[in-house]
Design a protein around this motif. Structure first.
Motif, PDB file in Angstrom:
ATOM      1  N   UNK A   1     -39.747  23.063  39.122  1.00 40.43           N
ATOM      2  CA  UNK A   1     -38.377  22.546  39.123  1.00 40.43           C
ATOM      3  C   UNK A   1     -38.284  21.283  38.257  1.00 40.43           C
ATOM      4  N   UNK A   2     -39.264  20.386  38.387  1.00 36.26           N
ATOM      5  CA  UNK A   2     -39.274  19.160  37.575  1.00 36.26           C
ATOM      6  C   UNK A   2     -39.372  19.511  36.095  1.00 36.26           C
ATOM      7  N   UNK A   3     -40.176  20.506  35.757  1.00 36.48           N
ATOM      8  CA  UNK A   3     -40.298  20.938  34.365  1.00 36.48           C
ATOM      9  C   UNK A   3     -39.002  21.512  33.831  1.00 36.48           C
ATOM     10  N   UNK A   4     -38.308  22.303  34.649  1.00 27.91           N
ATOM     11  CA  UNK A   4     -37.021  22.857  34.232  1.00 27.91           C
ATOM     12  C   UNK A   4     -36.006  21.756  33.997  1.00 27.91           C
ATOM     13  N   UNK A   5     -35.965  20.778  34.913  1.00 27.62           N
ATOM     14  CA  UNK A   5     -35.010  19.672  34.758  1.00 27.62           C
ATOM     15  C   UNK A   5     -35.332  18.859  33.511  1.00 27.62           C
ATOM     16  N   UNK A   6     -36.613  18.602  33.277  1.00 26.15           N
ATOM     17  CA  UNK A   6     -37.006  17.816  32.111  1.00 26.15           C
ATOM     18  C   UNK A   6     -36.652  18.561  30.831  1.00 26.15           C
ATOM     19  N   UNK A   7     -36.902  19.868  30.797  1.00 24.17           N
ATOM     20  CA  UNK A   7     -36.565  20.668  29.620  1.00 24.17           C
ATOM     21  C   UNK A   7     -35.082  20.688  29.354  1.00 24.17           C
ATOM     22  N   UNK A   8     -34.279  20.802  30.414  1.00 20.08           N
ATOM     23  CA  UNK A   8     -32.836  20.799  30.256  1.00 20.08           C
ATOM     24  C   UNK A   8     -32.348  19.457  29.750  1.00 20.08           C
ATOM     25  N   UNK A   9     -32.921  18.386  30.254  1.00 11.48           N
ATOM     26  CA  UNK A   9     -32.491  17.048  29.838  1.00 11.48           C
ATOM     27  C   UNK A   9     -32.812  16.813  28.369  1.00 11.48           C
ATOM     28  N   UNK A  10     -33.950  17.308  27.895  1.00  5.44           N
ATOM     29  CA  UNK A  10     -34.307  17.058  26.506  1.00  5.44           C
ATOM     30  C   UNK A  10     -33.569  17.996  25.556  1.00  5.44           C
ATOM     31  N   UNK A  11     -33.195  19.197  26.023  1.00  4.26           N
ATOM     32  CA  UNK A  11     -32.496  20.153  25.165  1.00  4.26           C
ATOM     33  C   UNK A  11     -31.001  19.883  25.069  1.00  4.26           C
ATOM     34  N   UNK A  12     -30.415  19.392  26.133  1.00  5.29           N
ATOM     35  CA  UNK A  12     -28.961  19.251  26.168  1.00  5.29           C
ATOM     36  C   UNK A  12     -28.574  17.791  26.043  1.00  5.29           C
ATOM     37  N   UNK A  13     -28.457  17.325  24.823  1.00  7.03           N
ATOM     38  CA  UNK A  13     -28.062  15.943  24.586  1.00  7.03           C
ATOM     39  C   UNK A  13     -26.689  15.938  23.954  1.00  7.03           C
ATOM     40  N   UNK A  14     -25.887  14.944  24.337  1.00  6.47           N
ATOM     41  CA  UNK A  14     -24.566  14.806  23.764  1.00  6.47           C
ATOM     42  C   UNK A  14     -24.395  13.370  23.306  1.00  6.47           C
ATOM     43  N   UNK A  15     -23.882  13.207  22.116  1.00  3.11           N
ATOM     44  CA  UNK A  15     -23.610  11.869  21.624  1.00  3.11           C
ATOM     45  C   UNK A  15     -22.119  11.770  21.382  1.00  3.11           C
ATOM     46  N   UNK A  16     -21.497  10.764  21.942  1.00  5.91           N
ATOM     47  CA  UNK A  16     -20.073  10.558  21.760  1.00  5.91           C
ATOM     48  C   UNK A  16     -19.791  10.127  20.332  1.00  5.91           C
ATOM     49  N   UNK A  17     -18.574  10.442  19.875  1.00  8.70           N
ATOM     50  CA  UNK A  17     -18.189  10.086  18.518  1.00  8.70           C
ATOM     51  C   UNK A  17     -18.241   8.573  18.318  1.00  8.70           C
ATOM     52  N   UNK A  18     -18.021   7.811  19.385  1.00 13.17           N
ATOM     53  CA  UNK A  18     -18.018   6.358  19.260  1.00 13.17           C
ATOM     54  C   UNK A  18     -19.410   5.755  19.363  1.00 13.17           C
ATOM     55  N   UNK A  19     -20.415   6.582  19.610  1.00 10.29           N
ATOM     56  CA  UNK A  19     -21.784   6.066  19.754  1.00 10.29           C
ATOM     57  C   UNK A  19     -22.424   5.918  18.385  1.00 10.29           C
TER      58      UNK A  19
END
Length: 151
Positions: free
Chosen positions: A10-28
């Motif tokens: 479960x920890x591996x799945x969460x870590x993989x999801x966190x590293x794969x799904x990144x979003x950067x706001x236009x103002x960032x």
């Protein structure tokens, strides 16, 4: 199936999801420091929505695999007349209900994720076309007095 291996998976799945799904706001800022430079705009990307939907599908597969191991282990714990076995049976049923519901939620989420991506990408394309037509229709007039002659 031991809880340690489930926790680790479960920890591996969460870590993989966190590293794969990144979003950067236009103002960032591009370096992630905030205080946007305006260098990059927030854009809809159908590939990201498809990947998200696939990741949710992989989560469903992992949960179903865990449920199969959970159910197999439960069969060996069916001892009658022992209070801890009865309590363990109740706990098993509670977790099974929770995980079955989670599978249902994830399965239901996959289609709307694809639809949302299609809608956002289509909206981006429509707006881009609208602005292009507006720019073509309402061109700025040349400055009064013509060319400044390099002054």
């Amino acid at each position: 199936m031991s809880m340690t291996s489930f926790d680790a998976e479960w920890a591996g799945l969460k870590q993989g999801s966190a590293s794969d799904a990144q979003m950067r706001l236009a103002s960032a800022a591009p370096d992630g420091g905030g205080g946007g430079s305006g260098g990059e705009d927030l854009k809809s990307d159908m590939a990201v929505w498809k990947k998200g939907s696939q990741d949710v599908g992989e989560l469903v597969t992992a949960i179903r695999k865990a449920l199969t191991g959970f159910e197999t282990s439960q069969k060996g714990a069916a001892v009658t007349g022992v209070e801890s076995a009865a309590a363990q049976g109740e706990l098993y049923q509670s977790w099974k209900t929770y995980l079955d519901g989670l599978v249902g939620k994830c399965t239901t989420l996959q289609g709307p994720m694809i639809s949302a991506g299609k809608g956002q990408v289509s909206n981006d394309e429509t707006l881009r076309g609208d602005f292009a037509r507006m720019t073509d229709t309402y061109k700025d007039t040349p400055a009064t007095g013509g060319n400044d002659g390099g002054r």
